[in-house]
Scaffold this motif. Structure first.
Motif, PDB file in Angstrom:
ATOM      1  N   LYS A  24      -5.236   8.695  -0.988  1.00  0.00           N
ATOM      2  CA  LYS A  24      -4.997   8.809  -2.424  1.00  0.00           C
ATOM      3  C   LYS A  24      -4.291  10.118  -2.777  1.00  0.00           C
ATOM      4  O   LYS A  24      -3.346  10.137  -3.578  1.00  0.00           O
ATOM      5  CB  LYS A  24      -6.313   8.714  -3.185  1.00  0.00           C
ATOM      6  N   THR A  37       4.297   1.689  -5.811  1.00  0.00           N
ATOM      7  CA  THR A  37       3.391   1.010  -4.876  1.00  0.00           C
ATOM      8  C   THR A  37       2.699   2.016  -3.967  1.00  0.00           C
ATOM      9  O   THR A  37       1.501   1.876  -3.673  1.00  0.00           O
ATOM     10  CB  THR A  37       4.175  -0.002  -4.024  1.00  0.00           C
ATOM     11  N   THR A  38       3.415   3.056  -3.531  1.00  0.00           N
ATOM     12  CA  THR A  38       2.828   4.082  -2.667  1.00  0.00           C
ATOM     13  C   THR A  38       1.681   4.803  -3.372  1.00  0.00           C
ATOM     14  O   THR A  38       0.664   5.135  -2.750  1.00  0.00           O
ATOM     15  CB  THR A  38       3.906   5.105  -2.243  1.00  0.00           C
ATOM     16  N   ASP A  65      -1.246   1.801  -4.094  1.00  0.00           N
ATOM     17  CA  ASP A  65      -1.833   1.081  -2.950  1.00  0.00           C
ATOM     18  C   ASP A  65      -3.151   1.664  -2.442  1.00  0.00           C
ATOM     19  O   ASP A  65      -4.098   0.909  -2.182  1.00  0.00           O
ATOM     20  CB  ASP A  65      -0.810   1.009  -1.819  1.00  0.00           C
ATOM     21  N   ASN A 107      -7.251  -0.329  -2.239  1.00  0.00           N
ATOM     22  CA  ASN A 107      -7.694  -0.581  -0.862  1.00  0.00           C
ATOM     23  C   ASN A 107      -6.598  -1.227  -0.009  1.00  0.00           C
ATOM     24  O   ASN A 107      -6.870  -2.108   0.807  1.00  0.00           O
ATOM     25  CB  ASN A 107      -8.953  -1.461  -0.858  1.00  0.00           C
ATOM     26  N   PHE A 108      -5.365  -0.795  -0.227  1.00  0.00           N
ATOM     27  CA  PHE A 108      -4.214  -1.219   0.583  1.00  0.00           C
ATOM     28  C   PHE A 108      -4.076  -2.740   0.613  1.00  0.00           C
ATOM     29  O   PHE A 108      -3.910  -3.354   1.675  1.00  0.00           O
ATOM     30  CB  PHE A 108      -4.323  -0.661   2.011  1.00  0.00           C
ATOM     31  N   MET A 109      -4.115  -3.325  -0.569  1.00  0.00           N
ATOM     32  CA  MET A 109      -4.034  -4.778  -0.694  1.00  0.00           C
ATOM     33  C   MET A 109      -2.594  -5.297  -0.742  1.00  0.00           C
ATOM     34  O   MET A 109      -2.366  -6.501  -0.710  1.00  0.00           O
ATOM     35  CB  MET A 109      -4.780  -5.238  -1.957  1.00  0.00           C
ATOM     36  N   THR A 110      -1.608  -4.399  -0.824  1.00  0.00           N
ATOM     37  CA  THR A 110      -0.208  -4.835  -0.879  1.00  0.00           C
ATOM     38  C   THR A 110       0.172  -5.509   0.436  1.00  0.00           C
ATOM     39  O   THR A 110       0.034  -4.902   1.501  1.00  0.00           O
ATOM     40  CB  THR A 110       0.733  -3.648  -1.126  1.00  0.00           C
ATOM     41  N   GLY A 153      -0.668  10.181  -1.246  1.00  0.00           N
ATOM     42  CA  GLY A 153       0.179   9.186  -1.898  1.00  0.00           C
ATOM     43  C   GLY A 153       0.758   9.732  -3.184  1.00  0.00           C
ATOM     44  O   GLY A 153       1.933   9.516  -3.501  1.00  0.00           O
ATOM     45  N   PHE A 170       5.743  -4.830   1.012  1.00  0.00           N
ATOM     46  CA  PHE A 170       6.002  -3.410   1.245  1.00  0.00           C
ATOM     47  C   PHE A 170       7.317  -3.223   2.006  1.00  0.00           C
ATOM     48  O   PHE A 170       8.115  -2.331   1.686  1.00  0.00           O
ATOM     49  CB  PHE A 170       4.846  -2.794   2.035  1.00  0.00           C
TER      50      PHE A 170
END
Length: 335
Positions: free
Chosen positions: A195, A276-277, A280, A284-287, A198, A292
């Protein structure tokens, strides 16, 4: 690795290794089309930016502070097309990284470095245009070529330290060790950001320079409109000398608009990726990986668009491109 039932249909990046990543399953026609499209993009990126590099290097009338920045930006985009995009192409289409963990780190570092260098170059261009249009009398003394070259060197050095420092120190992975261990497999090359990093990386590489550029270009266009009103009021009583000054001012405004288009294309290309960075890690990095990758390539397209924009909107580059291409094809035909 023994595979039975449903897993027998799964293709792996390294079938002979335990814990290999699965390959992305695509139709043969889809893979060929993707390779053709991405290879065309890479060739356009490299060749287009080589034209800019040759033009500024060869033609002395293009030796100005602004064009030296554009020259350096073209070098960045050309390096991206040579050293980053080909490997990203294979990873995006096959879903596998075949070149090992160490080169994965180098590739990710170069990717970050060139992205950061590009946006900082465009920020430097906006500063240069601000001085040229808003403070034309002080421009030659405030923005000499030597100072521009020094700023370009600082940008390259900062981007190198930033890109390689973040990736090799792995500060971007702090707190994500369990997640990365659980999702890692042989043949993957993904750059995770926690977090904090990012937000930090996006601010440094995109949002802060983008805000600076936006503010400067708003000021530039405000001054340009003011110049237009002044010129329209004086058009009936101008002398020849004043006409020359007005033509010079018009060229400056057109150059500023062209460079603003370059900046706008950059923002449109990279804004979805950086948003998105930032988001995400908080979801919880669902992309999905496919989305991506698409955002990354949409950002890469910026490096392809820059020389196209110069060719269509910048008259000096139009003439230089025509001379270079004419000489090239004439020499090929004589051979």
């Amino acid at each position: 690795m023994n595979q039975t039932g449903e897993t027998a249909a799964v293709l792996f990046c390294f079938p002979h290794l335990q814990g290999s990543c699965p390959r992305t399953l695509r139709l043969y026609v889809t893979r060929v089309a993707m390779y053709a499209f991405m290879l065309t993009t890479i060739l356009m990126t490299v060749c287009g930016n080589l034209l800019v590099i040759i033009s500024v290097s060869h033609f002395k009338q293009l030796h100005s502070p602004t064009n030296f920045i554009i020259l350096s930006l073209a070098v960045v985009d050309c390096c991206l097309g040579c050293f980053v995009m080909p490997f990203s192409m294979v990873r995006s289409i096959e879903g596998c990284w075949y070149l090992g963990k160490h080169f994965c780190k180098v590739h990710s570092s170069l990717d970050m470095m060139f992205c950061t260098t590009s946006i900082l170059h465009l920020c430097l261009v906006s500063i240069d245009r601000y001085w040229a249009i808003c403070h034309p009398l002080q421009y030659r003394t405030a923005v000499p070529i030597s100072k521009v070259i020094m700023c370009i060197g600082i940008i390259w050095l900062f981007a190198f330290v930033f890109g390689f420092g973040v990736v090799f120190s792995e500060v971007n992975k702090v707190g994500l060790e369990a997640l990365i261990l659980m999702s890692s497999c042989v043949g993957s090359c993904a750059l995770f950001f926690n977090k904090e990093w990012g937000i930090i990386a996006s601010l440094v590489a995109f949002f802060i320079p983008g805000v600076v550029m936006t503010c400067l270009y708003i000021k530039i266009f405000h001054v340009a409109r003011k110049h237009v009103r002044v010129i329209s009021n004086r058009v009936a009583t101008v002398s020849f000398h004043e006409l020359k000054n007005q033509a010079s001012e018009q060229r400056e405004r057109k150059a500023a608009k062209t460079l603003a288009i370059v900046m706008g294309v950059f923002l449109l290309c990279w804004l979805p990726f950086f948003i998105t960075t930032v988001i995400d890690p908080f979801i919880n990095f669902m992309t999905p990986v496919g989305i991506f990758d698409a955002l990354v390539w949409f950002g890469y397209f910026n490096s392809t668009f820059n020389p196209i924009i110069y060719a269509f909107f910048y008259p000096h580059f139009q003439k230089a491109f025509k001379v270079i291409l004419t000489n090239f094809f004439c020499n090929v035909n004589t051979v």
